[in-house]
Design an enzyme around this catalytic site. Structure first.
Site, PDB file in Angstrom:
ATOM      1  N   PRO A  12       0.936  -1.083  -0.162  1.00 19.40           N
ATOM      2  CG  PRO A  12      -0.072  -0.915   2.392  1.00 19.40           C
ATOM      3  CD  PRO A  12       0.975  -1.909   1.222  1.00 19.40           C
ATOM      4  CG  ASN A 101       7.996   1.011 -12.819  1.00 17.22           C
ATOM      5  OD1 ASN A 101       7.072   1.678 -13.370  1.00 17.22           O
ATOM      6  ND2 ASN A 101       8.359   1.664 -11.449  1.00 17.22           N
ATOM      7  CB  ALA A 127       0.279   8.106  -6.697  1.00 21.66           C
ATOM      8  CE  LYS A 178       4.942   4.859 -16.673  1.00 25.43           C
ATOM      9  NZ  LYS A 178       3.709   4.209 -15.738  1.00 25.43           N
ATOM     10  CG  ASN A 182       8.992   3.917 -15.739  1.00 30.92           C
ATOM     11  OD1 ASN A 182       8.536   5.058 -15.318  1.00 30.92           O
ATOM     12  ND2 ASN A 182       8.291   2.872 -15.784  1.00 30.92           N
ATOM     13  NE  ARG A 256      12.440   4.081  -0.314  1.00 32.59           N
ATOM     14  CZ  ARG A 256      11.960   5.368  -0.154  1.00 32.59           C
ATOM     15  NH1 ARG A 256      11.700   5.537   1.032  1.00 32.59           N
ATOM     16  NH2 ARG A 256      11.212   6.111  -0.933  1.00 32.59           N
TER      17      ARG A 256
END
Length: 296
Positions: A12, A101, A127, A178, A182, A256
């Site tokens: 989430p 992705n 988002a 896409k 990216n 990260r």
């Protein structure tokens, strides 16, 4: 699949929260599964906010049975860590929708889903996670899926929601389109800047050269893409809000692991397989890998 299929969502984060909110608004609130327990999810958008009731579960052992439909919204760097959730939620009758992705979702997830059908998707909306742990939705949510029989379960689940679903007979081309977008966003990591950087003439020229390299590899893999795709992608970055970020930039700034391989390394890997020179990738990919993994 039953008339009221059971639905779960793993991960989430920003994209996962947007999909969970879309499902909740039409009365199909999914089971929420993640690394960290939360009482609820909050999605903010231009018209207000959506609160998705939790809790977000953090222990796969609490899952009593497999689910009909599972949305996987973890990053590809987190798939191994999600193995427990996938094992608990999936069996051969499950449809898994990969909100991830890249162009390799099916092979990445196949080892963990107990024979479930994995359908890749292309996510067409930004988002972003906010500092208060809410998520800001900055465009109308839209997914593209392969035009396969199992995709109807996903389309039905999101029917009537704020998230539109399109089925494509040429999903391969759309997925590579896409991926090129990216891949170009990887430049933002190296510059430590947001979309406004693409207003620079030198960055425009670098991005176009890199995207033409990526386009050659995509076509060799079977994608049908027009010559103007690089210009269209750069134009999209230039028209975006100057402060628009990307998930890979957020990961770098938070120290990260980065999705460098499935967003950028894949172009270099397939280029080598096809005998296509990738001189820009040969510079970008080691820098992104080192930014992700060190040492130093």
């Amino acid at each position: 699949m039953s008339d009221r299929p059971t639905i779960a969502l793993i991960g989430p984060g920003a994209i996962g929260t947007a999909i969970a909110a879309a499902l909740h608004e039409v009365g199909r609130t999914p089971l929420l599964c993640g690394r960290t327990a939360h009482p609820q999810l909050i999605l903010r958008h231009d018209e207000g906010e959506v609160v998705v009731p939790g809790p977000v579960l953090s222990d796969p052992r609490t899952v009593a049975h497999p689910y009909d439909l599972v949305f996987v919204a973890v990053k590809t760097t987190q798939v191994t860590d999600s193995a427990g959730w996938l094992a608990a939620l999936c069996n051969k009758n499950t449809v898994v929708c990969a909100l991830q992705n890249g162009v390799e979702q099916q092979s990445l997830l196949a080892l963990y889903v107990n024979g479930a059908t994995v359908l890749p998707s292309v996510v067409w909306f930004p988002a972003q996670r906010e500092q208060d742990a809410s998520v800001r939705l900055r465009a109308t949510p839209r997914l593209t899926l392969p035009d396969a029989p199992q995709a109807q379960a996903i389309a039905d689940a999101l029917s009537g929601s704020r998230c539109a679903v399109e089925l494509s007979s040429d999903f391969l081309s759309i997925a590579w389109r896409k991926l090129l977008q990216n891949a170009a966003a990887g430049l933002m990591v190296l510059a430590n800047r947001r979309a406004g950087m693409f207003s620079r003439a030198d960055i425009t020229q670098l991005a176009l050269a890199y995207l033409r390299e990526c386009l050659a590899v995509a076509r060799a893999q079977g994608a049908v893409l027009h010559d103007n795709v690089p210009e269209a992608i750069v134009d999209g970055f230039q028209r975006a809000p100057a402060d628009l970020g990307t998930s890979i930039l957020a990961d770098r700034q938070a120290n990260r692991p980065l999705e460098w391989d499935i967003r950028n390394g894949v172009v270099q890997r397939y280029g080598r397989l096809q005998g296509i020179p990738t001189p820009i990738s040969d510079i970008l990919v080691p820098l992104l890998a080192a930014g992700s993994e060190g040492p130093g």
